[in-house]
Design an enzyme around this catalytic site. Structure first.
Site, PDB file in Angstrom:
ATOM      1  N   ASN A 129       0.798  -1.233   0.000  1.00  0.00           N
ATOM      2  CA  ASN A 129       0.000   0.000   0.000  1.00  0.00           C
ATOM      3  C   ASN A 129       0.832   1.286   0.000  1.00  0.00           C
ATOM      4  OD1 ASN A 129       0.694  -0.697   2.669  1.00  0.00           O
ATOM      5  ND2 ASN A 129      -1.070   0.370   3.536  1.00  0.00           N
ATOM      6  N   LYS A 152      11.758  -8.434   1.421  1.00  0.00           N
ATOM      7  CA  LYS A 152      10.792  -9.279   0.718  1.00  0.00           C
ATOM      8  C   LYS A 152       9.529  -8.441   0.577  1.00  0.00           C
ATOM      9  CE  LYS A 152       7.265 -12.268   0.243  1.00  0.00           C
ATOM     10  NZ  LYS A 152       6.457 -11.692  -0.831  1.00  0.00           N
ATOM     11  N   HIS A 153       9.255  -7.973  -0.622  1.00  0.00           N
ATOM     12  CA  HIS A 153       8.109  -7.100  -0.847  1.00  0.00           C
ATOM     13  C   HIS A 153       6.896  -7.926  -1.284  1.00  0.00           C
ATOM     14  CE1 HIS A 153       6.535  -3.150  -0.884  1.00  0.00           C
ATOM     15  NE2 HIS A 153       7.630  -2.527  -1.273  1.00  0.00           N
ATOM     16  N   GLY A 204       1.879  -5.359   7.680  1.00  0.00           N
ATOM     17  CA  GLY A 204       0.885  -6.112   6.931  1.00  0.00           C
ATOM     18  C   GLY A 204      -0.329  -6.427   7.778  1.00  0.00           C
ATOM     19  N   SER A 205      -1.013  -7.471   7.414  1.00  0.00           N
ATOM     20  CA  SER A 205      -2.242  -7.849   8.106  1.00  0.00           C
ATOM     21  C   SER A 205      -1.933  -8.481   9.462  1.00  0.00           C
ATOM     22  CB  SER A 205      -3.036  -8.840   7.261  1.00  0.00           C
ATOM     23  OG  SER A 205      -2.371 -10.095   7.202  1.00  0.00           O
ATOM     24  N   GLU A 226       3.970  -4.040  12.496  1.00  0.00           N
ATOM     25  CA  GLU A 226       2.997  -2.948  12.324  1.00  0.00           C
ATOM     26  C   GLU A 226       1.876  -3.524  11.482  1.00  0.00           C
ATOM     27  OE1 GLU A 226       0.746  -0.636  10.642  1.00  0.00           O
ATOM     28  OE2 GLU A 226       2.417   0.213   9.499  1.00  0.00           O
ATOM     29  N   LEU A 227       0.726  -3.745  12.132  1.00  0.00           N
ATOM     30  CA  LEU A 227      -0.337  -4.539  11.524  1.00  0.00           C
ATOM     31  C   LEU A 227      -1.569  -3.690  11.225  1.00  0.00           C
ATOM     32  CD1 LEU A 227       0.204  -7.666  13.811  1.00  0.00           C
ATOM     33  CD2 LEU A 227       1.345  -7.081  11.660  1.00  0.00           C
ATOM     34  N   CYS A 260      -3.434   1.599   6.878  1.00  0.00           N
ATOM     35  CA  CYS A 260      -3.721   1.037   8.194  1.00  0.00           C
ATOM     36  C   CYS A 260      -4.119   2.121   9.186  1.00  0.00           C
ATOM     37  CB  CYS A 260      -2.518   0.256   8.705  1.00  0.00           C
ATOM     38  SG  CYS A 260      -0.972   1.191   8.635  1.00  0.00           S
ATOM     39  N   GLU A 357     -11.367  -4.502   9.936  1.00  0.00           N
ATOM     40  CA  GLU A 357     -10.751  -3.398   9.215  1.00  0.00           C
ATOM     41  C   GLU A 357     -11.306  -3.345   7.803  1.00  0.00           C
ATOM     42  OE1 GLU A 357      -6.336  -1.555   8.363  1.00  0.00           O
ATOM     43  OE2 GLU A 357      -6.523  -3.736   8.455  1.00  0.00           O
TER      44      GLU A 357
END
Length: 453
Positions: A129, A152-153, A204-205, A226-227, A260, A357
Site C-alpha cells: 500500500n 521481501k516485498h 501487513g495484516s 505494524e499490523l 492502516c 478493518e
C-alpha cells in the site's frame, strides 16, 4: 511472480521466483557486507543516505508512475510518498549519531554506560500500500544503525522492490548489504528462520503478523510488527463540524482508503450527528474515483480485484445485518479494481464495519450519547493503531487522547499520520514495537550494558 495493473486488469511483468539456494547465498553475502559496514562511523553512513535523498527527489515522478501502475496510487500521492522517503533518509542521516550515542549512567562502578550495537542482517517483509515509504522508514534507521537488510516485498509490487534496491545501490551502499528477494509469501518460513537473519520486521495484516511472529519465535528472533487498524475518530459535541468532516474525509480516502491508519470508524455525539453525517456525505460524494494518472483523481483503484471483492463483501454483510447504505456500495462496471466512496450509517457491534478493518474508501458511522460511550466504543476493538478526537476544548480532547484511548498514536483535531520525528506503531492486534524517531532506531540494536570497576 506477476504484477497486474489494477486500473486496467492487464499484466505488466512476470518475475522469476528465487529458489532457496539463491536466497541463502544472498543472506551469506549480506552478513559479510554487514561486518564491514558496522565498522563505519555515523558520518560515513550518513553520506550514503544523503545520496539516497538526492536520488529520491530527482526521480519522484518516475517512482510515482511505478506505484500508479503496480498498485493504483494517484500520481500526486505517489510523488508525496517519494518526498517523504527522502525526508526520513535526511532525518536519520542528521540524527542517528545522537540517538545511538553512548548513554553514561552513574553507578558504583568506575565507569558504566550503555551502547547500541547493530544486530546483523534484518529481514523486512513489506506491504503494497505504501511500497516505498514502508521500506525507507525501516531502511533509513536500520542502515544508519549499522545493520544490513533483506527486503521481501509484496508480489504485486515487485517492480517497486527492485527499484528500491537500485536506488540504494546507486547511492553507494554496498550491493550485498541491501538486497531484494523475489519469493512467494508461502515460502518465507525458511528465510525467516535462516541463521543469517538476526531479526524480522513486518508491516501487513494481523494474520500475517501472527504467522511471522510464530515462525521467528521458534528461533527466538526479535520482531517488530505494524499490523492492521480500525482507527476510531471521535467527534465530540463541541467540535468544529466542517473542519472535522474535512479532516475525516481526507484521512478516510488517503491512498484510496488503503491505509492502516486511515480513519475507519466515525464515532459521533448525537447532538451533532445529523450535521456531521450530512457534511461527510457531501464531501465524500464530491471525490472523484478514476484513473490514477489523471491529475484530478482523488481515489484510484483498489490494489487488486480480490481485495476489492473482499471489501464489497464486508459492506454487503454489514448492510445485511442492519447498517444503512447512504452512499456508494456498488461495484462499477468495466475493467479495473475500482470501488466507490461509500458511507454506512447505523453501524453496530457484530457487523464487519464495526468489528473488522475496512481497507478501502468506506466510512462507518456510529452514533453515541456521551463522551464515556464514545471512548468505550473507540476502545471496543481488537486493534490499537491510531485514534483521533475532535473538540474545540483542546485540553479536554488532549486528556482523552493521552489517557483514555487505547492506541499507539492519538491525534487531536488532526488525522493520524506517520512522521520521521515521532514513534509509530500500535498495541493489541495492531502489533508491537515502534518505527521512526528515537525509539524506532533502537529496535534493531543490542542495548548493551558496560560496567567497569
Amino acid at each position: 511472480m506477476k504484477t497486474i495493473n489494477p486500473a486496467t486488469g492487464e499484466s505488466i511483468t512476470e518475475y522469476p521466483e528465487m529458489d532457496f539456494d539463491e536466497i541463502d547465498s544472498i543472506i551469506a553475502k549480506a552478513n559479510e557486507a554487514q561486518s564491514e559496514w558496522k565498522a563505519k562511523n555515523f558520518d560515513e553512513r550518513a553520506t550514503y543516505l544523503r545520496s539516497m535523498v538526492e536520488i529520491l527527489r530527482n526521480e519522484k515522478e518516475e517512482l510515482a508512475e511505478l506505484m500508479a501502475n503496480e498498485m493504483g496510487k494517484p500520481l500526486q500521492q505517489g510523488i508525496g510518498e517519494a518526498e517523504k522517503c527522502a525526508w526520513v533518509c535526511e532525518y536519520y542521516a542528521d540524527n542517528a549519531g545522537k540517538f545511538l550515542a553512548k548513554d553514561v549512567i552513574e553507578t558504583d562502578a568506575s565507569k558504566s554506560y550503555v551502547t547500541f550495537n547493530p544486530l546483523g542482517v534484518v529481514l523486512a517483509i513489506m506491504p503494497w500500500n505504501f511500497p516505498f515509504w514502508q521500506l525507507f522508514r525501516f531502511a533509513a534507521p536500520t542502515l544508519m544503525a549499522g545493520n544490513g537488510a533483506i527486503l521481501k516485498h509484496s508480489e504485486n509490487t515487485t517492480g517497486c522492490a527492485l527499484k528500491i534496491e537500485k536506488i540504494i545501490h546507486d547511492a553507494g551502499i554496498p550491493k550485498d548489504l541491501f538486497r531484494s528477494i523475489v519469493r512467494d509469501k508461502t515460502g518465507m518460513k525458511e528465510v525467516i528462520q535462516h541463521p543469517g537473519i538476526a531479526a524480522v520486521t513486518l508491516t501487513g495484516s494481523t494474520g500475517a503478523g501472527k504467522a511471522v511472529a510464530a515462525q521467528a519465535g521458534e528461533t527466538l528472533k526479535k520482531t517488530v510488527l505494524e499490523l492492521g487498524g480500525s482507527d476510531p475518530y471521535l467527534i465530540l459535541e463541541d467540535a468544529d463540524i466542517l473542519k472535522a468532516a474535512e479532516t475525516c474525509v481526507t484521512s478516510r480516502l488517503i491512498n484510496s482508503g488503503q491505509s492502516c491508519i486511515a480513519a475507519k470508524r466515525f464515532i459521533v455525539m448525537e447532538q451533532v450527528y445529523d450535521e456531521f453525517v450530512e457534511r461527510l456525505k457531501s464531501l465524500m460524494k464530491a471525490k472523484k474515483v478514476g484513473d490514477p494518472f489523471e491529475e484530478d483523481t482523488d481515489v484510484g483503484p483498489q490494489a487488486r480485484k480480490d481485495l476489492r471483492d473482499e471489501l464489497h463483501k464486508q459492506v454487503q454483510n454489514s448492510v445485511a445485518k442492519g447498517a444503512k447504505l447512504v452512499l456508494g456500495g456498488e461495484i462499477p462496471e468495466g475493467n479495473g479494481a475500482y470501488y466507490p466512496v461509500t458511507v454506512l450509517e447505523n453501524v453496530q457491534p457484530g457487523m464487519p464495519a464495526y468489528e473488522e478493518e475496512l481497507f478501502g474508501p468506506v466510512a462507518a458511522i456510529i452514533k453515541v450519547k456521551s463522551e464515556q460511550e464514545a471512548i468505550k466504543v473507540a476502545n471496543d476493538t481488537n486493534y490499537g493503531l491510531g485514534a483521533a478526537i475532535f473538540s474545540k476544548d483542546v485540553k479536554r480532547a488532549e486528556q482523552i487522547a493521552a489517557t483514555k484511548l487505547e492506541a499507539g498514536c492519538c491525534f487531536v483535531n488532526k488525522f493520524v499520520k506517520s512522521d520521521p520525528r515521532l514513534p509509530f506503531g500500535g498495541i493489541k492486534e495492531s502489533g508491537y514495537g515502534r518505527e521512526l524517531g528515537l525509539y524506532g532506531i533502537r529496535e534493531f540494536v543490542n542495548v548493551k550494558t558496560v560496567y567497569v570497576k
